[in-house]
Design a protein around this motif. Structure first.
Motif, PDB file in Angstrom:
ATOM      1  N   TYR A 331       0.743  -1.283  -0.160  1.00 22.99           N
ATOM      2  CA  TYR A 331       0.026   0.026   0.123  1.00 22.99           C
ATOM      3  C   TYR A 331       0.953   1.197  -0.058  1.00 22.99           C
ATOM      4  N   TYR A 332       1.862   1.256   0.911  1.00 19.33           N
ATOM      5  CA  TYR A 332       2.639   2.539   0.819  1.00 19.33           C
ATOM      6  C   TYR A 332       3.543   2.759  -0.380  1.00 19.33           C
ATOM      7  N   SER A 333       3.799   1.544  -1.063  1.00 19.42           N
ATOM      8  CA  SER A 333       4.727   1.613  -2.168  1.00 19.42           C
ATOM      9  C   SER A 333       3.803   2.220  -3.316  1.00 19.42           C
ATOM     10  N   ARG A 334       2.649   1.485  -3.273  1.00 17.15           N
ATOM     11  CA  ARG A 334       1.560   1.996  -4.541  1.00 17.15           C
ATOM     12  C   ARG A 334       1.383   3.613  -3.991  1.00 17.15           C
ATOM     13  N   SER A 335       1.381   4.046  -3.033  1.00 13.52           N
ATOM     14  CA  SER A 335       0.974   5.035  -2.665  1.00 13.52           C
ATOM     15  C   SER A 335       2.248   6.101  -3.063  1.00 13.52           C
ATOM     16  N   LEU A 336       3.251   5.786  -3.115  1.00 11.24           N
ATOM     17  CA  LEU A 336       4.485   6.654  -3.642  1.00 11.24           C
ATOM     18  C   LEU A 336       4.472   6.759  -5.215  1.00 11.24           C
ATOM     19  N   ALA A 337       3.863   5.646  -5.845  1.00 13.43           N
ATOM     20  CA  ALA A 337       3.786   5.478  -7.205  1.00 13.43           C
ATOM     21  C   ALA A 337       2.745   6.525  -7.630  1.00 13.43           C
ATOM     22  N   TYR A 338       1.769   6.334  -7.018  1.00 15.45           N
ATOM     23  CA  TYR A 338       0.651   7.487  -7.082  1.00 15.45           C
ATOM     24  C   TYR A 338       1.236   9.021  -7.073  1.00 15.45           C
ATOM     25  N   LEU A 339       1.913   9.097  -6.234  1.00 12.02           N
ATOM     26  CA  LEU A 339       2.543  10.527  -6.016  1.00 12.02           C
ATOM     27  C   LEU A 339       3.237  10.820  -7.261  1.00 12.02           C
ATOM     28  N   LYS A 340       3.638   9.783  -7.703  1.00 14.43           N
ATOM     29  CA  LYS A 340       4.736  10.163  -8.987  1.00 14.43           C
ATOM     30  C   LYS A 340       3.950  10.626 -10.129  1.00 14.43           C
ATOM     31  N   VAL A 341       2.658  10.097 -10.097  1.00 16.71           N
ATOM     32  CA  VAL A 341       1.866  10.508 -11.371  1.00 16.71           C
ATOM     33  C   VAL A 341       0.607  11.300 -10.959  1.00 16.71           C
ATOM     34  N   ASP A 342       1.074  12.156  -9.951  1.00 18.62           N
ATOM     35  CA  ASP A 342       0.024  13.240  -9.410  1.00 18.62           C
ATOM     36  C   ASP A 342      -1.304  12.792  -9.119  1.00 18.62           C
ATOM     37  N   ARG A 343      -1.475  11.422  -8.805  1.00 17.48           N
ATOM     38  CA  ARG A 343      -2.719  11.000  -8.193  1.00 17.48           C
ATOM     39  C   ARG A 343      -2.976  10.996  -6.804  1.00 17.48           C
ATOM     40  N   TYR A 344      -2.839  12.305  -6.124  1.00 16.67           N
ATOM     41  CA  TYR A 344      -2.768  12.462  -4.659  1.00 16.67           C
ATOM     42  C   TYR A 344      -3.804  11.823  -3.923  1.00 16.67           C
TER      43      TYR A 344
END
Length: 428
Positions: A331-344
């Motif tokens: 979950y926190y790894s996917r969270s970081l990936a979402y941050l990288k594509v501006d899906r906050y």
């Protein structure tokens, strides 16, 4: 006179027949004792064919039948032998051994325990009983019978120590495995499996150099073991001998190209060397051989993120989460990936879920506060990161992020204080 001659000829025939059986049986036993099992099989087969109702013939032939893979027929003949000679208590051991070879460990132990109850020396079967319990994954029961053997015996054999090591291995008591396996090897340096379990336990204990030495010893006797080549490769990778690790992994793959794990392990070496495309190729192979392996999929997701392929990384993390929905790291790894594509918003949701599953983890607080910061929810971001700092007071990145949030809120003094604290922690 004629009747007398007929009777005499009959007696002579019976005597010749008896002598023939004794001869065949003796030659079979001699061949068996010499390790020439194929010849022993032939003699015992002839003895059985000539004397199919002789319990000893049934026993010997049945035992060798099982040895050569005719398990059901072998057990059937041993059963007949025991029924024909119910007082031959030692024959229970023969059947117990055959049942153990056939994987019927409970049936084997029934015979061993029957023997123990009827024998004046029951301790002679305590070690094989313990071995069967190890195979049944009842390691505590195995250790119980090993203790009984130790209490009753003046001499502890290599088989005893190997069985004890195996019991401790089942309980993951690696230090005790190493101690017992060492005793087994000291008593019998040819006991190859003792090198394996000691090497494996040394590996699990982080003692990679002695682990490699044990794997070397094992490979001298069994150079075709794909699994041992893989373990030796892992040990070399831990010691940063990356070229040696790659050579061992390649050998493992040559021996068994369908082992998904070895591709996963080799991908880690390629990743260390910066050969990310090769690492990805190996992970794809591993995934193809063994689909739906959460470790492989999450590792591939992490690699894709390293390669800047964040959308693909999110897809893989989503698969991993479906397979292991309580793994906070995904979950926190996917969270970081979402941050990288501006899906906050999705990043925030995953950060909160990771904290729900693993309260206090700093990555969850960092990602969640970063998402709130980018959503311009600065007060919420401040509360979020402050809670994280209260649980992780030595994380410099959290202070650095809170400093940025304070600046957005116009809290210049607090921002300066947090910036100084961040620099202090990050430069330690």
């Amino acid at each position: 006179m004629k009747k007398y001659l007929i009777l005499l000829l009959s007696l002579l025939a019976l005597n010749a027949k008896a002598q023939s059986y004794e001869s065949l049986n003796k030659q079979g036993i001699e061949a068996f004792s010499a390790g020439d099992y194929q010849t022993a099989y032939e003699y015992f087969k002839k003895a059985y064919e000539g004397y199919p109702n002789n319990p000893e013939a049934l026993l010997n032939y049945g035992y060798l039948q099982a040895f050569f893979g005719e398990t059901d027929k072998g057990i059937e003949n041993i059963n007949k032998a025991i029924l024909g000679a119910p007082d031959s208590v030692n024959w229970l051991i023969n059947r117990a051994q055959v049942l153990s070879y056939a994987g019927d460990f409970e049936g084997s132990n029934r015979d061993y325990l029957n023997f123990a109850n009827r024998s004046e020396n029951p301790e002679q079967v305590f070690v094989p009983i313990a071995s069967n319990y190890n195979n049944l994954r009842d390691n505590d029961k195995a250790l119980e019978y090993l203790q009984k053997f130790e209490d009753a015996s003046s001499e502890l054999t290599s088989d005893f120590y190997y069985t004890k090591a195996s019991a401790h291995l089942g309980k993951r008591d690696y230090l005790l495995v190493i101690q017992a396996a060492t005793m087994a090897i000291n008593g019998n340096p040819e006991l190859i499996d003792a090198y394996f379990i000691r090497g494996f336990s040394l590996f699990q204990s982080g003692k990679y150099e002695p682990a490699i030495r044990d794997f070397d010893e094992y490979l001298k006797s069994d150079p075709e073991s794909s699994f041992i080549w893989m373990l030796r490769g892992e040990s070399k990778e831990k010691l940063d001998d990356l070229s040696g690790a790659l050579a061992d992994f390649q050998k493992s793959i040559e021996l068994n190209s369908q082992n998904a794990t070895v591709y996963l392990k080799r991908s880690e070496v390629f990743r260390k060397q910066g050969e990310l495309e090769k690492a990805l190729s190996d992970l794809n192979l591993s995934d193809k051989i063994e689909p739906n392996n959460e470790e492989v999929i999450s590792t591939k997701a992490s690699l894709l993120a390293d390669m800047g392929k964040y959308s693909e990384s999110i897809t893989e993390y989503s698969k991993a989460i479906q397979l292991a929905p309580k793994n906070a790291a995904n979950y926190y790894s996917r969270s970081l990936a979402y941050l990288k594509v501006d899906r906050y918003q999705e990043a925030l949701s995953d950060a909160k879920k990771s904290l729900e599953l693993a309260p206090g983890n700093n990555n969850g607080y960092l990602n969640g506060a970063t998402a709130l910061f980018n959503l311009n929810q600065f007060s919420d971001a401040l509360s979020f990161i402050s809670e994280g700092i209260s649980k992780n007071p030595n994380d410099g990145m959290m202070y650095y992020l809170r400093s940025a949030i304070h600046k957005e809120l116009g809290n210049d003094a607090e921002a300066a204080s947090d910036d100084a604290k961040a620099k202090e922690l990050l430069t330690k």
